[in-house]
Design a protein around this motif. Structure first.
Motif, short mmCIF file in Angstrom:
data_model
loop_
_atom_site.label_atom_id
_atom_site.label_comp_id
_atom_site.label_asym_id
_atom_site.label_seq_id
_atom_site.Cartn_x
_atom_site.Cartn_y
_atom_site.Cartn_z
N GLY A 11 -3.58 -2.07 -14.25
CA GLY A 11 -4.03 -0.72 -14.55
C GLY A 11 -3.74 0.26 -13.43
O GLY A 11 -2.62 0.36 -12.94
N LYS A 12 -4.78 0.98 -13.00
CA LYS A 12 -4.63 1.95 -11.92
C LYS A 12 -5.37 1.51 -10.66
O LYS A 12 -5.74 2.33 -9.82
N VAL A 13 -5.58 0.19 -10.54
CA VAL A 13 -6.33 -0.34 -9.40
C VAL A 13 -5.70 0.06 -8.07
O VAL A 13 -6.38 0.54 -7.16
N ALA A 14 -4.39 -0.13 -7.93
CA ALA A 14 -3.72 0.18 -6.67
C ALA A 14 -3.80 1.67 -6.35
O ALA A 14 -4.03 2.07 -5.20
N PHE A 15 -3.60 2.50 -7.37
CA PHE A 15 -3.67 3.95 -7.16
C PHE A 15 -5.08 4.36 -6.72
O PHE A 15 -5.25 5.20 -5.82
N ALA A 57 12.05 3.49 -23.97
CA ALA A 57 10.67 3.17 -23.62
C ALA A 57 10.53 2.82 -22.14
O ALA A 57 9.57 3.24 -21.49
N VAL A 58 11.49 2.06 -21.60
CA VAL A 58 11.37 1.68 -20.18
C VAL A 58 11.58 2.89 -19.28
O VAL A 58 10.94 3.01 -18.23
N ARG A 59 12.48 3.77 -19.68
CA ARG A 59 12.68 4.99 -18.89
C ARG A 59 11.41 5.84 -18.89
O ARG A 59 11.00 6.39 -17.86
N ALA A 60 10.76 5.92 -20.05
CA ALA A 60 9.51 6.68 -20.15
C ALA A 60 8.42 6.05 -19.28
O ALA A 60 7.61 6.76 -18.67
N GLU A 61 8.40 4.73 -19.19
CA GLU A 61 7.38 4.05 -18.38
C GLU A 61 7.60 4.32 -16.90
O GLU A 61 6.64 4.48 -16.14
N VAL A 62 8.86 4.36 -16.49
CA VAL A 62 9.16 4.72 -15.10
C VAL A 62 8.62 6.11 -14.80
O VAL A 62 7.96 6.34 -13.77
N ARG A 63 8.86 7.06 -15.68
CA ARG A 63 8.37 8.43 -15.48
C ARG A 63 6.85 8.47 -15.40
O ARG A 63 6.26 9.20 -14.59
N LYS A 64 6.19 7.68 -16.24
CA LYS A 64 4.73 7.65 -16.24
C LYS A 64 4.21 7.12 -14.90
O LYS A 64 3.27 7.68 -14.32
N LEU A 65 4.79 6.05 -14.40
CA LEU A 65 4.36 5.47 -13.13
C LEU A 65 4.60 6.43 -11.97
O LEU A 65 3.77 6.55 -11.06
N LEU A 66 5.73 7.12 -12.00
CA LEU A 66 6.01 8.09 -10.95
C LEU A 66 5.02 9.25 -11.01
O LEU A 66 4.58 9.75 -9.97
N LYS A 67 4.65 9.66 -12.21
CA LYS A 67 3.64 10.71 -12.36
C LYS A 67 2.31 10.26 -11.76
O LYS A 67 1.59 11.06 -11.15
N GLU A 68 1.98 8.97 -11.92
CA GLU A 68 0.71 8.45 -11.41
C GLU A 68 0.74 8.25 -9.90
O GLU A 68 -0.31 8.02 -9.30
N GLY A 69 1.94 8.31 -9.31
CA GLY A 69 2.03 8.20 -7.86
C GLY A 69 2.72 6.97 -7.33
O GLY A 69 2.56 6.63 -6.14
N ALA A 70 3.50 6.27 -8.13
CA ALA A 70 4.20 5.07 -7.66
C ALA A 70 5.23 5.43 -6.59
O ALA A 70 5.95 6.42 -6.72
N ASP A 71 5.27 4.64 -5.53
CA ASP A 71 6.24 4.84 -4.46
C ASP A 71 7.58 4.18 -4.78
O ASP A 71 8.61 4.54 -4.22
N TYR A 72 7.56 3.19 -5.62
CA TYR A 72 8.77 2.51 -6.08
C TYR A 72 8.44 1.83 -7.41
O TYR A 72 7.28 1.84 -7.85
N ILE A 73 9.43 1.25 -8.07
CA ILE A 73 9.24 0.67 -9.39
C ILE A 73 9.44 -0.84 -9.34
O ILE A 73 10.45 -1.33 -8.84
N LYS A 74 8.46 -1.57 -9.87
CA LYS A 74 8.55 -3.03 -9.96
C LYS A 74 8.91 -3.41 -11.39
O LYS A 74 8.27 -3.00 -12.35
N ILE A 75 9.98 -4.23 -11.52
CA ILE A 75 10.49 -4.66 -12.81
C ILE A 75 10.37 -6.18 -12.91
O ILE A 75 10.64 -6.90 -11.94
N VAL A 76 9.99 -6.68 -14.07
CA VAL A 76 9.92 -8.13 -14.29
C VAL A 76 11.16 -8.52 -15.09
O VAL A 76 11.20 -8.39 -16.30
N ALA A 77 12.19 -8.99 -14.36
CA ALA A 77 13.50 -9.21 -14.97
C ALA A 77 13.67 -10.60 -15.57
O ALA A 77 14.69 -10.88 -16.21
N SER A 78 12.71 -11.47 -15.36
CA SER A 78 12.75 -12.81 -15.97
C SER A 78 11.34 -13.21 -16.33
O SER A 78 10.37 -12.52 -15.99
N GLY A 79 11.21 -14.36 -17.00
CA GLY A 79 9.88 -14.89 -17.26
C GLY A 79 9.28 -15.43 -15.97
O GLY A 79 9.87 -15.34 -14.90
N GLY A 80 8.08 -15.99 -16.09
CA GLY A 80 7.42 -16.54 -14.92
C GLY A 80 6.33 -17.49 -15.34
O GLY A 80 6.46 -18.21 -16.34
N SER A 81 5.20 -17.48 -14.62
CA SER A 81 4.12 -18.41 -14.92
C SER A 81 3.28 -17.98 -16.11
O SER A 81 2.48 -18.77 -16.62
#
Length: 306
Positions: A11-15, A57-81
């Motif tokens: 969510g917005k915990v970090a912000f 949709a992903v471009r819009a999400e980047v814009r939303k995060l930047l609006k909220e104050g993101a210093d950089y963008i984290k992308i999940v490019a593969s699966g994980g745990s």
């Protein structure tokens, strides 16, 4: 402690935490944050990140995060745990990744991507991602094959790699210690630990080869979960550093006082340090000269800068 960079929070915990530190509601370091990681529907970290699919949709999400104050963008490019994902396969397409890196760069921001498969690393290099986190050369069938061709591309792209090796080492050691204390260290379990240690040796050797090839390397802790959950580090732990304990509701763990880190962009003697890349992972500035904070060299995923 002067700087901490997180690599994906719910969510917005970090912000909110950064704002609390800014308002002096709680003590804390300067925070470089990305906010929610961007993942495909059902992808790794999607349950606490931002699920987005398709280039628009992903471009819009980047814009939303930047609006909220993101210093950089984290992308999940593969699966994980995350159980609904496959760590051996890529998640986003090259087109989707390129849309995110393009949008981030239009606003002068960097991108970092979780990659635990060879195809995801290749996709990120095709899309111009700035940092590869984990950088595990796994095939779809689960086998590991070191990829010299991708290593050459990492060097050419001047992309940073954070291998997050310690999370694997700590998981093996802590689980083995717990089972031994409980009297449940069976021969079968010991064999599993030995296989895990051999897999770790393969990862360490891959990092050695990447470093020798000239890949830009940084260190990061990875997310604290499972057997790598936060805890008070015992003094005999060779990886522990002196520090004060930060209280939480149920437990406390030490905040390390790391030794000073000399920056890759500081005035090193001629010929004694490799040429600096045109980005700063401490403050996510492009180029580093535009930021007053570029005298520190940061690490990835739950990190501390002295």
């Amino acid at each position: 402690m002067t700087t901490l960079r997180e690599n994906g929070a719910k969510g917005k915990v970090a912000f909110s935490l950064r704002e609390g530190v800014r308002r002096q509601l709680t003590p804390g370091p300067r925070m470089v944050i990305c906010g929610r990681p961007i993942a495909i529907t059902g992808g790794h970290m999607g349950y606490f990140g931002s699920e987005a699919n398709g280039e628009v949709a992903v471009r819009a999400e980047v814009r939303k995060l930047l609006k909220e104050g993101a210093d950089y963008i984290k992308i999940v490019a593969s699966g994980g745990s995350t159980r609904t994902s496959d760590p051996n396969r890529a998640s986003y397409t090259v087109a989707e990744l390129a849309a995110m890196t393009d949008e981030a760069r239009r606003h002068g921001k960097l991108t970092a991507a979780h990659c635990t498969s060879g195809q995801s690393i290749q996709n990120c290099l095709d899309a111009g991602v700035d940092m590869i986190i984990h950088c595990i050369f796994t095939e779809p069938d689960g086998t590991y094959h070191f990829r010299p061709d991708l290593v050459e591309r990492l060097v050419a792209a001047k992309a940073w790699v954070n291998p997050t090796l310690y999370v694997m080492k700590a998981g093996i050691e802590r689980q083995r210690e717990a089972r031994e204390r409980e009297g449940r260290l069976t021969p079968e379990l010991e064999a599993q630990f030995e296989a895990a240690r051999r897999a770790l040796d393969v990862r360490v050797d891959a990092v050695r080869q990447m470093s020798e090839a000239g890949v830009l390397m940084t260190a990061g802790s990875d997310s604290p979960w499972g057997w790598y959950a936060p805890r008070r580090i015992r003094p005999r732990d060779p990886h522990a550093r002196p520090g004060r304990a930060v209280p939480t509701r149920r437990r406390s763990w030490p905040v390390p006082r790391a030794p000073p880190i000399r920056s890759a962009w500081a005035p090193w003697p001629a010929g004694s340090f490799p040429a600096a890349p045109p980005t700063c992972w401490s403050c996510a500035a492009i180029p580093p000269a535009t930021s007053p904070h570029c005298g520190t060299l940061s690490t990835s995923t739950s990190q501390v800068i002295a």
